[in-house]
Design an enzyme around this catalytic site. Structure first.
Site, PDB file in Angstrom:
ATOM      1  N   ASP A  90       0.868  -1.190   0.000  1.00 17.38           N
ATOM      2  CA  ASP A  90       0.000   0.000   0.000  1.00 17.38           C
ATOM      3  C   ASP A  90       0.897   1.230   0.000  1.00 17.38           C
ATOM      4  O   ASP A  90       1.514   1.544   1.023  1.00 17.38           O
ATOM      5  CB  ASP A  90      -0.901   0.027   1.240  1.00 17.38           C
ATOM      6  CG  ASP A  90      -2.100  -0.895   1.133  1.00 17.38           C
ATOM      7  OD1 ASP A  90      -2.051  -1.836   0.319  1.00 17.38           O
ATOM      8  OD2 ASP A  90      -3.073  -0.697   1.894  1.00 17.38           O
ATOM      9  N   LYS A 105      -7.011   3.554  -2.771  1.00 22.40           N
ATOM     10  CA  LYS A 105      -7.335   3.480  -1.344  1.00 22.40           C
ATOM     11  C   LYS A 105      -7.591   4.885  -0.823  1.00 22.40           C
ATOM     12  O   LYS A 105      -6.870   5.824  -1.148  1.00 22.40           O
ATOM     13  CB  LYS A 105      -6.184   2.818  -0.585  1.00 22.40           C
ATOM     14  CG  LYS A 105      -6.367   2.748   0.916  1.00 22.40           C
ATOM     15  CD  LYS A 105      -5.157   2.060   1.547  1.00 22.40           C
ATOM     16  CE  LYS A 105      -5.191   2.161   3.062  1.00 22.40           C
ATOM     17  NZ  LYS A 105      -3.990   1.529   3.678  1.00 22.40           N
ATOM     18  N   LYS A 155     -10.287   0.326  -1.947  1.00 17.06           N
ATOM     19  CA  LYS A 155     -10.096   0.016  -0.528  1.00 17.06           C
ATOM     20  C   LYS A 155     -10.464   1.243   0.300  1.00 17.06           C
ATOM     21  O   LYS A 155      -9.967   2.340   0.064  1.00 17.06           O
ATOM     22  CB  LYS A 155      -8.657  -0.399  -0.247  1.00 17.06           C
ATOM     23  CG  LYS A 155      -8.376  -0.689   1.232  1.00 17.06           C
ATOM     24  CD  LYS A 155      -6.963  -1.208   1.436  1.00 17.06           C
ATOM     25  CE  LYS A 155      -6.625  -1.340   2.918  1.00 17.06           C
ATOM     26  NZ  LYS A 155      -5.261  -1.877   3.138  1.00 17.06           N
TER      27      LYS A 155
END
Length: 223
Positions: free
Chosen positions: A92, A154, A183
């Site tokens: 991430d 995300k 996400k």
């Protein structure tokens, strides 16, 4: 939605800067006990978490460029390679917010694509810090992430204000399409929050308060 289905969508996280080795051990045992499929810890603890979880089929993910995103591309690439060497199976990364705000879109896209290359096929998510962006910047960021070859957009780290909202998840889903990952992280504290976010289009949730979410409690943690 069945509780187990929701549990498997949650990335359980422990990213506080003061986390100890004992905290990580307890955290990993919780991941085993509750059936989470992926956890995220700071890069320093990736080897330990991988050692504790690999036999249980639980992936360890690492944040890259965390939590400001202003590291150079070379630094993010090196951090990614090191994390993978130590056992990370998901990445991430935080988008270069300064370059995005400066409308240096080639820089932003290159930054992401180089980390994607370094990830060597592992799932790569890109954090945009939705609370720091205006509507048009969110759209632009999401488009650049898709173009750069990542797997997910995300919402947030949870460390810089803001977080996942139903409106932003709907917006991101509308931009990236049905077959790209979204996400939601930051601010998802309850089972009801999680259901609303999934209903808006999220297919993964990041939460340090994951246990409270899946047991019907309320987490005080926002990330």
């Amino acid at each position: 939605m069945e509780n187990q289905e929701l549990t498997e969508m949650i990335d359980y996280t422990l990213l506080k800067p003061t986390v100890s080795k004992a905290d990580i051990k307890d955290f990993c045992q919780e991941a085993i006990d509750y059936g989470f499929k992926t956890v995220f810890v700071n890069p320093y603890y990736v080897p330990l978490a991988h050692k504790l979880l690999s036999l249980h089929g639980i992936k360890v993910g690492a944040p890259i460029g965390f939590s400001l995103g202003g590291a150079t591309t070379q630094t993010k690439v090196a951090e990614t390679k090191d994390a993978i060497k130590n056992g990370a199976e998901e990445i991430d990364m935080l988008i270069n917010l300064g370059a995005l705000k400066s409308q240096e879109y080639d820089v932003v896209k290159h930054d992401i694509s180089e980390v994607v290359k370094a990830s060597e096929g592992l799932t790569t998510k890109v954090i945009i810090e939705n609370g720091l962006l205006n509507h048009d910047e969110k759209i632009t960021a999401a488009k650049l992430i898709v173009e750069a070859g990542a797997d997910f957009v995300k919402t947030a780290t949870g460390f810089n204000g803001g977080g996942a909202t139903v409106e932003d998840v709907k917006l991101l889903r509308s931009v990236v399409g049905e077959n790209f990952g979204v996400k939601a992280a930051g601010g998802v504290r309850t089972y009801e929050d999680a259901l609303a976010i999934v209903g808006a289009g999220a297919d993964r949730i990041g939460a340090s308060g994951a246990i409270a979410i899946v047991t019907g409690g309320t987490s005080e943690e926002a990330y």
